[in-house]
Design a protein around this motif. Structure first.
Motif, PDB file in Angstrom:
ATOM      1  N   HIS A   8      -2.065 -18.250 -93.631  1.00  0.00           N
ATOM      2  CA  HIS A   8      -1.068 -18.924 -94.445  1.00  0.00           C
ATOM      3  C   HIS A   8      -1.661 -19.305 -95.798  1.00  0.00           C
ATOM      4  CE1 HIS A   8      -2.948 -22.851 -93.719  1.00  0.00           C
ATOM      5  NE2 HIS A   8      -3.195 -22.377 -92.513  1.00  0.00           N
ATOM      6  N   HIS A  63       9.347 -10.699-100.236  1.00  0.00           N
ATOM      7  CA  HIS A  63       8.350 -11.658 -99.765  1.00  0.00           C
ATOM      8  C   HIS A  63       7.934 -12.570-100.913  1.00  0.00           C
ATOM      9  CE1 HIS A  63       7.656  -8.058 -97.121  1.00  0.00           C
ATOM     10  NE2 HIS A  63       7.976  -9.007 -96.256  1.00  0.00           N
ATOM     11  N   SER A  64       7.647 -13.821-100.568  1.00  0.00           N
ATOM     12  CA  SER A  64       7.217 -14.778-101.581  1.00  0.00           C
ATOM     13  C   SER A  64       5.735 -15.099-101.381  1.00  0.00           C
ATOM     14  CB  SER A  64       8.042 -16.071-101.470  1.00  0.00           C
ATOM     15  OG  SER A  64       7.612 -16.845-100.368  1.00  0.00           O
ATOM     16  N   ASP A  66       4.747 -17.686-100.248  1.00  0.00           N
ATOM     17  CA  ASP A  66       4.710 -18.546 -99.066  1.00  0.00           C
ATOM     18  C   ASP A  66       4.652 -17.732 -97.768  1.00  0.00           C
ATOM     19  OD1 ASP A  66       4.562 -21.206 -98.320  1.00  0.00           O
ATOM     20  OD2 ASP A  66       6.727 -21.433 -98.081  1.00  0.00           O
ATOM     21  N   ALA A  67       4.441 -16.425 -97.863  1.00  0.00           N
ATOM     22  CA  ALA A  67       4.432 -15.572 -96.671  1.00  0.00           C
ATOM     23  C   ALA A  67       3.313 -15.977 -95.711  1.00  0.00           C
ATOM     24  CB  ALA A  67       4.256 -14.109 -97.078  1.00  0.00           C
ATOM     25  N   ASN A 101      10.662 -19.228 -94.677  1.00  0.00           N
ATOM     26  CA  ASN A 101      11.785 -18.304 -94.806  1.00  0.00           C
ATOM     27  C   ASN A 101      11.598 -17.121 -93.862  1.00  0.00           C
ATOM     28  OD1 ASN A 101      13.186 -19.739 -96.790  1.00  0.00           O
ATOM     29  ND2 ASN A 101      11.970 -18.814 -98.427  1.00  0.00           N
ATOM     30  N   GLU A 103      12.180 -14.083 -94.199  1.00  0.00           N
ATOM     31  CA  GLU A 103      11.623 -12.916 -94.889  1.00  0.00           C
ATOM     32  C   GLU A 103      10.111 -13.001 -95.019  1.00  0.00           C
ATOM     33  OE1 GLU A 103      13.771 -15.078 -96.605  1.00  0.00           O
ATOM     34  OE2 GLU A 103      15.611 -14.064 -96.024  1.00  0.00           O
ATOM     35  N   ASP A 104       9.572 -14.205 -94.908  1.00  0.00           N
ATOM     36  CA  ASP A 104       8.148 -14.423 -95.140  1.00  0.00           C
ATOM     37  C   ASP A 104       7.309 -14.478 -93.870  1.00  0.00           C
ATOM     38  OD1 ASP A 104       8.122 -14.411 -97.916  1.00  0.00           O
ATOM     39  OD2 ASP A 104       8.623 -16.547 -98.058  1.00  0.00           O
TER      40      ASP A 104
END
Length: 128
Positions: A8, A63-64, A66-67, A101, A103-104
């Motif tokens: 992370h 993806h951000s 924050d993935a 999220n 997506e992440d």
């Protein structure tokens, strides 16, 4: 007996990290029938400029920064349906419990036969 490694970014405080670990363990209990006391997790934090990199978009998914990467090493033998159930549960719980999220959440399952595991005392406790 799954071993979970969660990678992370720097913006995860201790509470969020614990929620993320709990979300993965809850999904493992639901989808793989892992007992509550069967928790083996490692966390790796990556700061700006370190080695956690994710493409901004892949397969139509954005993806951000924050993935999170979730790698789970487990014994083989589960059906495709159970594996898909696990993936969906991890994403749902990570979103609800750790505010990640969907997506992440990037997940990788690695299967390793039971004779490759030791839980101490140099024994392969689960080998047939």
């Amino acid at each position: 007996m799954p071993f979970v490694h969660i990678f992370h970014g720097r913006d995860f405080n201790q509470e969020r990290i614990e929620h993320l670990g709990d979300s993965v363990h809850r999904a493992l209990m639901e989808a793989f029938d892992v007992p509550p006391d069967d928790m083996f997790q490692a966390f790796s934090v990556h700061t700006a400029g370190s080695q956690l990199r994710v493409t901004p978009a892949f397969l139509g998914i954005r993806h951000s920064a924050d993935a999170v990467f979730v790698q789970i090493t487990c014994a083989p033998g589960r059906t495709d349906e159970r594996r898909r159930t696990l993936l969906a549960a991890i994403v749902a719980h990570a979103h609800a419990m750790a505010d990640v999220n969907p997506e992440d959440v990037i997940i990788n399952l690695v299967e390793s036969s039971r004779e490759n595991w030791s839980f101490g005392n140099d024994l392969a406790q689960l080998a047939a």
